[in-house]
Design a protein around this motif. Structure first.
Motif, PDB file in Angstrom:
ATOM      1  N   THR A  17     -35.105 -43.629  34.671  1.00 32.95           N
ATOM      2  CA  THR A  17     -34.233 -42.596  34.109  1.00 32.95           C
ATOM      3  C   THR A  17     -35.063 -41.796  33.099  1.00 32.95           C
ATOM      4  OG1 THR A  17     -33.552 -43.971  32.271  1.00 32.95           O
ATOM      5  CG2 THR A  17     -32.212 -44.115  34.288  1.00 32.95           C
ATOM      6  N   VAL A  18     -34.558 -40.626  32.736  1.00 32.84           N
ATOM      7  CA  VAL A  18     -35.283 -39.812  31.745  1.00 32.84           C
ATOM      8  C   VAL A  18     -35.381 -40.605  30.428  1.00 32.84           C
ATOM      9  CG1 VAL A  18     -35.233 -37.686  30.395  1.00 32.84           C
ATOM     10  CG2 VAL A  18     -34.585 -37.632  32.799  1.00 32.84           C
ATOM     11  N   GLU A  19     -34.321 -41.362  30.103  1.00 35.33           N
ATOM     12  CA  GLU A  19     -34.308 -42.121  28.843  1.00 35.33           C
ATOM     13  C   GLU A  19     -35.404 -43.191  28.851  1.00 35.33           C
ATOM     14  OE1 GLU A  19     -31.531 -41.405  30.662  1.00 35.33           O
ATOM     15  OE2 GLU A  19     -30.970 -39.795  29.264  1.00 35.33           O
ATOM     16  N   GLU A  20     -35.541 -43.888  29.997  1.00 34.49           N
ATOM     17  CA  GLU A  20     -36.589 -44.928  30.091  1.00 34.49           C
ATOM     18  C   GLU A  20     -37.972 -44.291  29.968  1.00 34.49           C
ATOM     19  OE1 GLU A  20     -34.200 -47.962  33.097  1.00 34.49           O
ATOM     20  OE2 GLU A  20     -35.495 -46.412  33.917  1.00 34.49           O
ATOM     21  N   PHE A  21     -38.109 -43.155  30.605  1.00 32.53           N
ATOM     22  CA  PHE A  21     -39.388 -42.432  30.592  1.00 32.53           C
ATOM     23  C   PHE A  21     -39.719 -42.007  29.159  1.00 32.53           C
ATOM     24  CE2 PHE A  21     -42.232 -38.990  32.140  1.00 32.53           C
ATOM     25  CZ  PHE A  21     -42.941 -39.713  33.082  1.00 32.53           C
ATOM     26  N   ALA A  22     -38.701 -41.453  28.483  1.00 32.11           N
ATOM     27  CA  ALA A  22     -38.903 -40.992  27.099  1.00 32.11           C
ATOM     28  C   ALA A  22     -39.275 -42.166  26.203  1.00 32.11           C
ATOM     29  CB  ALA A  22     -37.640 -40.302  26.591  1.00 32.11           C
ATOM     30  N   ARG A  23     -38.604 -43.318  26.433  1.00 32.06           N
ATOM     31  CA  ARG A  23     -38.886 -44.489  25.595  1.00 32.06           C
ATOM     32  C   ARG A  23     -40.358 -44.902  25.746  1.00 32.06           C
ATOM     33  NH1 ARG A  23     -35.209 -48.226  27.603  1.00 32.06           N
ATOM     34  NH2 ARG A  23     -33.588 -46.720  27.194  1.00 32.06           N
ATOM     35  N   PHE A  24     -40.841 -44.874  26.987  1.00 34.90           N
ATOM     36  CA  PHE A  24     -42.249 -45.252  27.199  1.00 34.90           C
ATOM     37  C   PHE A  24     -43.177 -44.321  26.420  1.00 34.90           C
ATOM     38  CE2 PHE A  24     -46.242 -44.496  29.535  1.00 34.90           C
ATOM     39  CZ  PHE A  24     -46.845 -45.723  29.281  1.00 34.90           C
ATOM     40  N   PHE A  25     -42.980 -43.004  26.578  1.00 31.81           N
ATOM     41  CA  PHE A  25     -43.934 -42.067  25.967  1.00 31.81           C
ATOM     42  C   PHE A  25     -43.767 -41.948  24.453  1.00 31.81           C
ATOM     43  CE2 PHE A  25     -44.724 -40.871  30.348  1.00 31.81           C
ATOM     44  CZ  PHE A  25     -46.104 -40.775  30.316  1.00 31.81           C
TER      45      PHE A  25
END
Ligand SMILES: Cc1cc2nc3c(=O)[nH]c(=O)nc-3n(C[C@H](O)[C@H](O)[C@H](O)COP(=O)(O)OP(=O)(O)OC[C@H]3O[C@@H](n4cnc5c(N)ncnc54)[C@H](O)[C@@H]3O)c2cc1C
Length: 370
Positions: A5-13
């Motif tokens: 999800t965009v949220e998971e992606f954002a959390r990683f970066f």
């Protein structure tokens, strides 16, 4: 591998990757473990078609992911931006063997760099790199510089002149393997910001390249380059929106916690004016990028829309990072403040994949109907 999800992606970066930003700034390298983690969260697969193992996102659906990455460290957004763009020339112009590489690019096992810029010559008709026929193959000579991720690329898309006419169809592209005898990759080039992005010189003198390494037809080099660059203007503008949003977020957080004369500076009208201008600028840029992406997804001509977005966003990210730095006061000028890195990284956009002056030419030609 399931799509994040965009949220998971954002959390990683913004969390995991951000933690490594200090070491990346110092060493100018992305740790191998982080590159693997970026692959695990699907960074390289976002826009790659399903037949090559990607998620096949449209440009519009890809924008929120890229914006999230662009709020983090510059090298992270570069990984996402480049790998989700550079498969396109291989898909459109590649032979079966060249297209096979895309699956490896999506998994992060294969890295391809795009090589156009020369220190000695200009791009296009003024290019100094040349390929001469030699039996059934080619002899290629010249140099390139400022090639992103050349430090670890396995293959180089090399655009060179194949005749002296300096015509639109005088350029040809080759996909040259790194282990080609005589190809020197000198990764000592250091950039002001965007640390970890492995810029390098390429030097080659009479290197032997088989015709099977040609990417596209003879004289089709400009089209090969543009198949990457048109899309890339939208993607890069979106990176500018992400970085500008981060600069704004940093300014807001700082303005709320910094107290002078008994009040947080966020309560001062002068500072509020800066915040409002930044907010308006970022949102205007985001709107232009979305419109260019919409046209691209609809299969319409989006060259002018992409250049307009890039022209605006280039100036916008400059203004926003300037204002954010000012809101931070002298603290912002120290390496303890994230804005110091953001400010340096933003200046790379002036040049990456074409300058503001060149975008102006494209936009003016469109407006004037030329
Ligand atoms: C972070 C970063 C990453 C990059 N990654 C890559 C990469 O992966 N691959 C790659 O090939 N290149 C890469 N580049 C190089 C980049 O694409 C070029 O720097 C850019 O296109 C400008 O070309 P130049 O440096 O040769 O500038 P020049 O062409 O020398 O321009 C110098 C100045 O003159 C102006 N100018 C030049 N020609 C004209 C004209 N006709 N009309 C009006 N003004 C003009 C320019 O706008 C600029 O202000 C990267 C650059 C940066 C900073």
């Amino acid at each position: 591998m399931s799509q994040p999800t965009v949220e998971e992606f954002a959390r990683f970066f913004l969390e995991e990757y951000e933690l490594a930003s200090g070491p990346i700034e110092e060493s100018d390298e992305i740790p191998g473990e982080l590159l693997k983690r970026a692959a695990e969260v699907g960074s390289y697969r976002l826009t790659v078609p399903a037949e090559f193992g990607g998620y096949g996102l449209s440009v519009s659906d890809y924008l929120p992911y890229l914006e999230a990455a662009a709020r983090g460290h510059g090298s992270g957004r570069m990984l996402v931006h480049l790998t989700n763009g550079v498969w396109r020339p291989l898909s459109m112009f590649g032979s079966a063997d060249q297209r096979d590489l895309i699956t490896g690019m999506a998994s992060g096992d294969v890295v391809v760099a795009f090589c156009l810029t020369e220190k000695a010559g200009g791009t296009g008709r003024d290019m100094h790199s040349v390929a001469r026929r030699d039996g059934t193959g080619w002899r290629i000579s010249g140099e390139k510089h400022l090639i992103t991720f050349a430090d670890r690329a396995d293959h180089f898309i090399l655009v060179v002149a194949t005749d002296d006419r300096r015509a639109r169809d005088s350029l040809t592209a080759f996909l040259v393997p790194r282990d080609t005898e005589g190809l020197e990759v000198d990764a000592t080039q250091r950039t002001m910001g965007l640390h970890g992005t492995g810029h390098a010189w390429l030097r080659y003198q009479d290197i032997e390249v088989a015709d099977e390494h040609r990417l596209g037809a003879l004289g089709q080099g400009l089209e090969v380059a543009l198949s990457f660059l048109d899309y890339s203007r939208v993607s890069l503008s979106n990176c500018m929106v992400g970085l500008a949003q981060r600069a704004l977020d940093e300014a807001v957080a700082f303005a709320k916690r910094r107290v002078t004369f008994g009040e947080p500076i966020a309560s001062r009208q002068a500072v509020q004016g800066h915040i409002a201008e930044m907010h308006a600028d970022v949102n205007a840029g985001r709107g232009l990028v979305r419109e260019a992406a919409r046209l691209c997804d609809a299969g319409e001509d989006y060259t002018a829309a992409a250049a307009t977005a890039k022209l605006f966003c280039l100036n916008m990210v400059g203004r926003v990072t300037d204002l954010s730095l000012r809101v931070h006061g002298g603290f912002g000028y120290t390496t303890d403040a994230a804005i110091e890195r953001i400010y340096r990284d933003a200046r790379g956009f002036w040049f990456e994949e074409g300058t503001a002056e060149i975008q102006s030419l494209v936009v003016a030609r469109h407006v004037l109907g030329g």
